[in-house]
Design an enzyme around this catalytic site. Structure first.
Site, mmCIF file in Angstrom:
data_model
loop_
_atom_site.group_PDB
_atom_site.id
_atom_site.type_symbol
_atom_site.label_atom_id
_atom_site.label_comp_id
_atom_site.label_asym_id
_atom_site.label_seq_id
_atom_site.Cartn_x
_atom_site.Cartn_y
_atom_site.Cartn_z
ATOM 1 N N LYS A 70 0.806 -1.230 0.000
ATOM 2 C CA LYS A 70 0.000 0.000 0.000
ATOM 3 C C LYS A 70 0.837 1.277 0.000
ATOM 4 C CE LYS A 70 -4.501 -1.231 1.887
ATOM 5 N NZ LYS A 70 -5.507 -0.842 2.876
ATOM 6 N N ASP A 106 -10.365 3.533 1.170
ATOM 7 C CA ASP A 106 -10.667 3.178 2.570
ATOM 8 C C ASP A 106 -11.259 4.386 3.294
ATOM 9 O OD1 ASP A 106 -9.838 0.538 2.516
ATOM 10 O OD2 ASP A 106 -7.777 1.005 3.124
HETATM 11 P P1 NAP Z 1 -1.674 -2.292 11.738
HETATM 12 O O1 NAP Z 1 -1.102 -1.365 10.722
HETATM 13 O O2 NAP Z 1 -0.901 -3.505 12.160
HETATM 14 O O3 NAP Z 1 -1.980 -1.399 13.063
HETATM 15 C C1 NAP Z 1 -2.537 -1.957 14.217
HETATM 16 C C2 NAP Z 1 -2.521 -0.930 15.339
HETATM 17 O O4 NAP Z 1 -3.098 -1.554 16.491
HETATM 18 C C3 NAP Z 1 -1.110 -0.493 15.746
HETATM 19 O O5 NAP Z 1 -1.137 0.859 16.142
HETATM 20 C C4 NAP Z 1 -0.830 -1.384 16.944
HETATM 21 O O6 NAP Z 1 0.048 -0.826 17.875
HETATM 22 C C5 NAP Z 1 -2.206 -1.460 17.585
HETATM 23 N N1 NAP Z 1 -2.344 -2.645 18.428
HETATM 24 C C6 NAP Z 1 -2.154 -3.939 18.059
HETATM 25 N N2 NAP Z 1 -2.399 -4.744 19.105
HETATM 26 C C7 NAP Z 1 -2.703 -3.941 20.161
HETATM 27 C C8 NAP Z 1 -3.031 -4.182 21.515
HETATM 28 N N3 NAP Z 1 -3.079 -5.419 22.008
HETATM 29 N N4 NAP Z 1 -3.305 -3.129 22.306
HETATM 30 C C9 NAP Z 1 -3.253 -1.868 21.815
HETATM 31 N N5 NAP Z 1 -2.945 -1.570 20.526
HETATM 32 C C10 NAP Z 1 -2.682 -2.601 19.721
HETATM 33 O O7 NAP Z 1 -3.099 -2.851 11.292
HETATM 34 P P2 NAP Z 1 -4.175 -2.082 10.372
HETATM 35 O O8 NAP Z 1 -3.951 -2.434 8.965
HETATM 36 O O9 NAP Z 1 -4.177 -0.662 10.792
HETATM 37 O O10 NAP Z 1 -5.532 -2.809 10.819
HETATM 38 C C11 NAP Z 1 -6.121 -2.575 12.079
HETATM 39 C C12 NAP Z 1 -7.495 -3.260 12.125
HETATM 40 O O11 NAP Z 1 -8.374 -2.669 11.178
HETATM 41 C C13 NAP Z 1 -7.440 -4.755 11.785
HETATM 42 O O12 NAP Z 1 -8.358 -5.425 12.625
HETATM 43 C C14 NAP Z 1 -7.933 -4.792 10.349
HETATM 44 O O13 NAP Z 1 -8.571 -6.016 10.025
HETATM 45 C C15 NAP Z 1 -8.960 -3.675 10.364
HETATM 46 N N6 NAP Z 1 -9.195 -3.108 9.023
HETATM 47 C C16 NAP Z 1 -10.471 -3.152 8.519
HETATM 48 C C17 NAP Z 1 -10.759 -2.599 7.279
HETATM 49 C C18 NAP Z 1 -12.154 -2.649 6.738
HETATM 50 O O14 NAP Z 1 -12.334 -2.424 5.542
HETATM 51 N N7 NAP Z 1 -13.140 -2.881 7.557
HETATM 52 C C19 NAP Z 1 -9.721 -2.000 6.536
HETATM 53 C C20 NAP Z 1 -8.432 -1.959 7.075
HETATM 54 C C21 NAP Z 1 -8.178 -2.530 8.326
HETATM 55 P P3 NAP Z 1 1.642 -0.748 17.617
HETATM 56 O O15 NAP Z 1 1.807 0.348 16.603
HETATM 57 O O16 NAP Z 1 2.159 -0.422 18.936
HETATM 58 O O17 NAP Z 1 2.010 -2.103 17.103
#
Ligand code: NAP
Length: 284
Positions: A70, A106
């Protein structure tokens, strides 16, 4: 029916075998009776530039982009929309006379269930500072939320996240806080968004907030979880029990896909068909 004239669309990523996009897009293409097909295209990170050159050679009409490409796709594009530049990520690319153009649907996907309301008095609290949180911040800015509070567990990452917005073309009113500061802000939040994977397998029973924290939110606040499986998440169950309106991630997934398909085929697309195809796949 795939035939000699069929035009190609697809999703690139590594891996792509779990992507729900082919099911959703091909259902809409069939409903519209269009001569297109949407394919999963697994591309390793090192092969991205060669793949994009190949797409040009075979006349691919457009493609979606998922992890890990991305951000890496940006320098390979001829035009990038302002919103995608601000987010720092592209999820939709299409071919124009000037070359490849990219945007980030998104943001539109996240916004779709929140439109037609007044957000001027509703600060947004974003849990997490990863890739999806970037689209959420751009969307909350577009909605007109007066402030955007981002809660992160790692202060250096959070700091970098906040700083990146200070040099972005959008300039949202944004501030970063540690997880331990949540209790100070929850009573004033109008929109609370889970942009972490907490609540998704293998943490499906977990919630980013305790029931006591959710009880601090104003009754008019909306709880939005980006996770689309399980439905509802523990976070949304708790929020519904506290009497809050809830929104899960399925609509964002459907709407970002619909926005991409509209760009490629240049006509309105059947969102109901796309939603139904996703639900069948998720529940099947
Ligand atoms: P990402 O880039 O890996 O970011 C995840 C974030 O969550 C990071 O800031 C991480 O913190 C934090 N995190 C992870 N585990 C945690 C915990 N136990 N406690 C507190 N913070 C925590 O992932 P992403 O791509 O942003 O995706 C995030 C979520 O959105 C996922 O569930 C994904 O499936 C969902 N999503 C949905 C859509 C949709 O179309 N509905 C689209 C995109 C994403 P650190 O930075 O400290 O690691």
């Amino acid at each position: 029916m795939i035939q000699g004239t069929t035009q190609l669309l697809g999703v690139i990523g590594d891996p792509v075998k779990h992507s729900l996009s082919p099911v959703m897009h091909n259902a809409a293409i069939a409903a519209l009776g269009l001569d297109y097909v949407y394919l999963p295209l697994p591309i390793a990170a090192a092969d991205l530039p060669a793949a994009v050159r190949g797409f040009e050679a075979i006349g691919l009409r457009g493609f979606n982009i998922t992890i890990p490409h991305k951000q890496a796709i940006l320098p390979l594009l001829n035009e990038v929309s302002e919103v995608a530049q601000a987010v720092g990520a592209v999820n939709t690319v299409w071919r124009t006379a000037r070359g490849w153009s990219g945007t980030n649907t998104d943001v539109m996907g996240f916004l779709a269930p929140l439109r037609d309301r007044d957000w001027q008095q509703a600060p947004a609290a974003v849990l997490g500072n990863g890739g999806a949180a970037r689209a959420v911040v751009a969307a909350c800015h577009q909605l007109g939320c007066p402030e955007i509070w981002v809660f992160g567990r790692r202060s250096e990452r959070l700091q970098r996240f906040i700083e990146s917005w200070q040099i972005s073309p959008l300039r949202p009113r944004i501030a970063g806080y540690s997880w331990s500061q949540l209790d100070d802000y929850l009573p004033q939040a109008g929109l609370i968004i889970n942009a972490t994977p907490v609540g998704m397998a293998p943490q499906a029973a977990a919630s980013p907030l305790s029931s006591e924290q959710i009880a601090q939110l104003p009754k008019a606040a909306i709880a939005y979880d980006l996770i689309y499986t399980p439905r509802p998440t523990q976070f949304l169950k708790q929020a519904a029990q506290a009497g809050l309106e809830t929104i899960d991630g399925l609509e964002m997934l459907v709407q970002q896909g619909a926005a991409a398909l509209e760009i490629w085929v240049n006509q309105p697309v059947p969102i109901d068909v796309m939603r139904a195809a996703l639900l069948t796949q998720l529940e099947g």
